[in-house]
Design a protein around this motif. Sequence first.
Motif, PDB file in Angstrom:
ATOM      1  N   GLN A  12     -11.979 -13.982 -92.981  1.00 48.48           N
ATOM      2  CA  GLN A  12     -13.086 -13.532 -93.820  1.00 48.48           C
ATOM      3  C   GLN A  12     -14.415 -13.611 -93.074  1.00 48.48           C
ATOM      4  N   GLY A  13     -15.222 -12.551 -93.174  1.00 49.41           N
ATOM      5  CA  GLY A  13     -16.529 -12.510 -92.529  1.00 49.41           C
ATOM      6  C   GLY A  13     -16.520 -11.923 -91.137  1.00 49.41           C
ATOM      7  N   LEU A  14     -15.321 -11.644 -90.586  1.00 54.31           N
ATOM      8  CA  LEU A  14     -15.192 -11.065 -89.255  1.00 54.31           C
ATOM      9  C   LEU A  14     -14.623  -9.657 -89.363  1.00 54.31           C
ATOM     10  N   ILE A  15     -14.903  -8.851 -88.348  1.00 54.30           N
ATOM     11  CA  ILE A  15     -14.447  -7.464 -88.356  1.00 54.30           C
ATOM     12  C   ILE A  15     -13.691  -7.131 -87.073  1.00 54.30           C
ATOM     13  N   ILE A  16     -12.873  -6.088 -87.168  1.00 55.33           N
ATOM     14  CA  ILE A  16     -12.029  -5.661 -86.055  1.00 55.33           C
ATOM     15  C   ILE A  16     -12.853  -4.875 -85.038  1.00 55.33           C
ATOM     16  N   SER A  17     -12.587  -5.148 -83.761  1.00 47.09           N
ATOM     17  CA  SER A  17     -13.122  -4.329 -82.670  1.00 47.09           C
ATOM     18  C   SER A  17     -11.973  -4.058 -81.703  1.00 47.09           C
ATOM     19  N   VAL A  18     -11.507  -2.819 -81.652  1.00 41.51           N
ATOM     20  CA  VAL A  18     -10.347  -2.464 -80.841  1.00 41.51           C
ATOM     21  C   VAL A  18     -10.760  -2.287 -79.387  1.00 41.51           C
ATOM     22  N   TYR A  19     -10.085  -3.012 -78.490  1.00 42.93           N
ATOM     23  CA  TYR A  19     -10.317  -2.853 -77.050  1.00 42.93           C
ATOM     24  C   TYR A  19      -9.629  -1.596 -76.525  1.00 42.93           C
ATOM     25  N   GLY A  20      -8.378  -1.446 -76.923  1.00 42.23           N
ATOM     26  CA  GLY A  20      -7.626  -0.305 -76.424  1.00 42.23           C
ATOM     27  C   GLY A  20      -6.321  -0.159 -77.173  1.00 42.23           C
ATOM     28  N   ALA A  21      -5.756   1.059 -77.155  1.00 37.04           N
ATOM     29  CA  ALA A  21      -4.479   1.321 -77.801  1.00 37.04           C
ATOM     30  C   ALA A  21      -3.789   2.465 -77.074  1.00 37.04           C
ATOM     31  N   THR A  22      -2.488   2.329 -76.864  1.00 38.92           N
ATOM     32  CA  THR A  22      -1.701   3.403 -76.261  1.00 38.92           C
ATOM     33  C   THR A  22      -0.428   3.592 -77.067  1.00 38.92           C
ATOM     34  N   TYR A  23       0.056   4.832 -77.104  1.00 38.79           N
ATOM     35  CA  TYR A  23       1.288   5.161 -77.821  1.00 38.79           C
ATOM     36  C   TYR A  23       2.211   5.884 -76.860  1.00 38.79           C
ATOM     37  N   GLY A  24       3.420   5.371 -76.717  1.00 37.26           N
ATOM     38  CA  GLY A  24       4.376   5.964 -75.788  1.00 37.26           C
ATOM     39  C   GLY A  24       5.366   4.926 -75.322  1.00 37.26           C
ATOM     40  N   ARG A  25       5.672   4.944 -74.042  1.00 37.39           N
ATOM     41  CA  ARG A  25       6.595   3.956 -73.456  1.00 37.39           C
ATOM     42  C   ARG A  25       6.221   3.705 -72.011  1.00 37.39           C
ATOM     43  N   HIS A  26       6.132   2.396 -71.646  1.00 37.18           N
ATOM     44  CA  HIS A  26       5.781   1.996 -70.279  1.00 37.18           C
ATOM     45  C   HIS A  26       6.917   1.269 -69.566  1.00 37.18           C
ATOM     46  N   ASP A  27       7.964   0.855 -70.306  1.00 35.76           N
ATOM     47  CA  ASP A  27       9.041   0.102 -69.679  1.00 35.76           C
ATOM     48  C   ASP A  27      10.349   0.357 -70.423  1.00 35.76           C
ATOM     49  N   GLN A  28      11.440  -0.222 -69.891  1.00 32.41           N
ATOM     50  CA  GLN A  28      12.762  -0.033 -70.478  1.00 32.41           C
ATOM     51  C   GLN A  28      13.234  -1.271 -71.240  1.00 32.41           C
ATOM     52  N   THR A  29      12.307  -2.193 -71.526  1.00 29.38           N
ATOM     53  CA  THR A  29      12.706  -3.447 -72.163  1.00 29.38           C
ATOM     54  C   THR A  29      12.081  -3.651 -73.541  1.00 29.38           C
ATOM     55  N   THR A  30      11.030  -2.906 -73.870  1.00 27.32           N
ATOM     56  CA  THR A  30      10.328  -3.076 -75.143  1.00 27.32           C
ATOM     57  C   THR A  30      10.885  -2.121 -76.194  1.00 27.32           C
ATOM     58  N   CYS A  31      11.129  -2.644 -77.401  1.00 31.55           N
ATOM     59  CA  CYS A  31      11.619  -1.821 -78.518  1.00 31.55           C
ATOM     60  C   CYS A  31      12.871  -1.039 -78.122  1.00 31.55           C
ATOM     61  N   VAL A  32      13.891  -1.759 -77.679  1.00 27.55           N
ATOM     62  CA  VAL A  32      15.125  -1.105 -77.221  1.00 27.55           C
ATOM     63  C   VAL A  32      16.345  -1.531 -78.025  1.00 27.55           C
TER      64      VAL A  32
END
Length: 468
Positions: free
Chosen positions: A138-158
Amino acid sequence: MIHFSTTLALAATLLLLIPGVAAETVVTCNVDTVHRLSCDTGVISVQAALYGRADAETCSEGIPQSQLADTKCSQEGTVKVLQSRCDGRKACEVSVNVFGTPNPCVGTFKYLQTTFTCLPAIHRVTCEHSLTHLTCDQGLIISVYGATYGRHDQTTCVYGRPASETQNTDCSQPGSSVSQSCNGKNSCIITASNSVFGDPCPGTYKYLEVAYICEYPTTNPETSLHPLIRQYKYRCVCSHSPHQPGSPAVMFSFKVSTMLLLACSIIRAVDSTKKVTTCYNGDNVQRLSCDTGVIQVHSALYGRKDNETCSEGRPPRQLADTTCSLAGTTALLKRRCDGKRECELNPNTVRTSDPCRGISKYLQTIYSCFPAIHFATCEGSLANLQCDQGLQIRVYGADYGRRDTTTCIYKRPAAQVQNVLCSAPSPKVAERCNGKNNCTISATNSVFGDPCGGTYKYLEVAYICQYA
């Protein structure tokens, strides 16, 4: 939470303890070479980048002087390209030839030089067709540094996905819609789907990677402090308990420096709880992960508790029952995920029965990352759990099997390390070691059984040291 306005001395002390304040510089000379930025802790924040030449010495070996003479050669937009590709990620690789057009100085030998820092941030990876929940206190807000959508490796979400859907690791695009939708809000929900981000690689199962911080609104007077302190909230975890409110506090025993102990333990960006929601279709993957510490599942729901979550494309009759839940879901998630740094599964794993026929369901898990001593012991070796005098072991989680192709593989045949769906939680470590000051247990089939014949396994344990 520590209030920064107390003294500037406190602020200076905290700044010294923030990981990654110092800048790092990476220089890549050859066009066909990979330019790699990475952070052991925190996420990448690109400060400066040059494709061209700023002096006659850098990358000059074997190069004729005529190709080193122009030291005011730079391609416009290089910083923005690096920031869009790398900001907010823990590791980032780019090819130098991406920056070759247009040529900023024909006849000059060029190089790519990037200066970046590793900033503390809340880091989330969300598998395709799941929802990522960005939240702040409470009292703080989001500041997004960065976001990517796709795939960078063969081990994540597999988990349970065909190999053909995870082979393309050069599949990524910036997810600018996360910043547009979430910046300035106290909480925000984004669906990791092609309908939101487009499809950078058809046929590949993708994931959304987001890094953000929780900061005070810019109108707050505390903005006068150094930005690296202003942007983060901290808490002391030396008396944090994994038990329910009102339970006795736990004292952890970590092998860290005296200065950190006097500073009251691990000072870090607060990310108290995480929520992951995965829409059910039988194939989607839910991923829980901790950058530091290990997973502690607080609650899990398989069913439906509102008519909005995972409602896209669903007729109203499939959203009508908002009191639908499968008993035992939390216990199952805790058995599979507690004590791990990463845990992947799909809703079919928990769907032992259908709690509400005809209703579109989802799997929603709430968890936190809990400080713990975490290690892996290869099959045939002895695992040693030990606490300082006066403290006793409390095992948080233990698994025997194999979940990746990188742990305990030295000189092992490839056939013995390929099965990464070979792992089973075991209560045996807790049964033997809880309440003791030290404990030794053998990582063998004779103790834990054999969850996958022919695979070389390891024992993964997470535990804490607490007062009796």
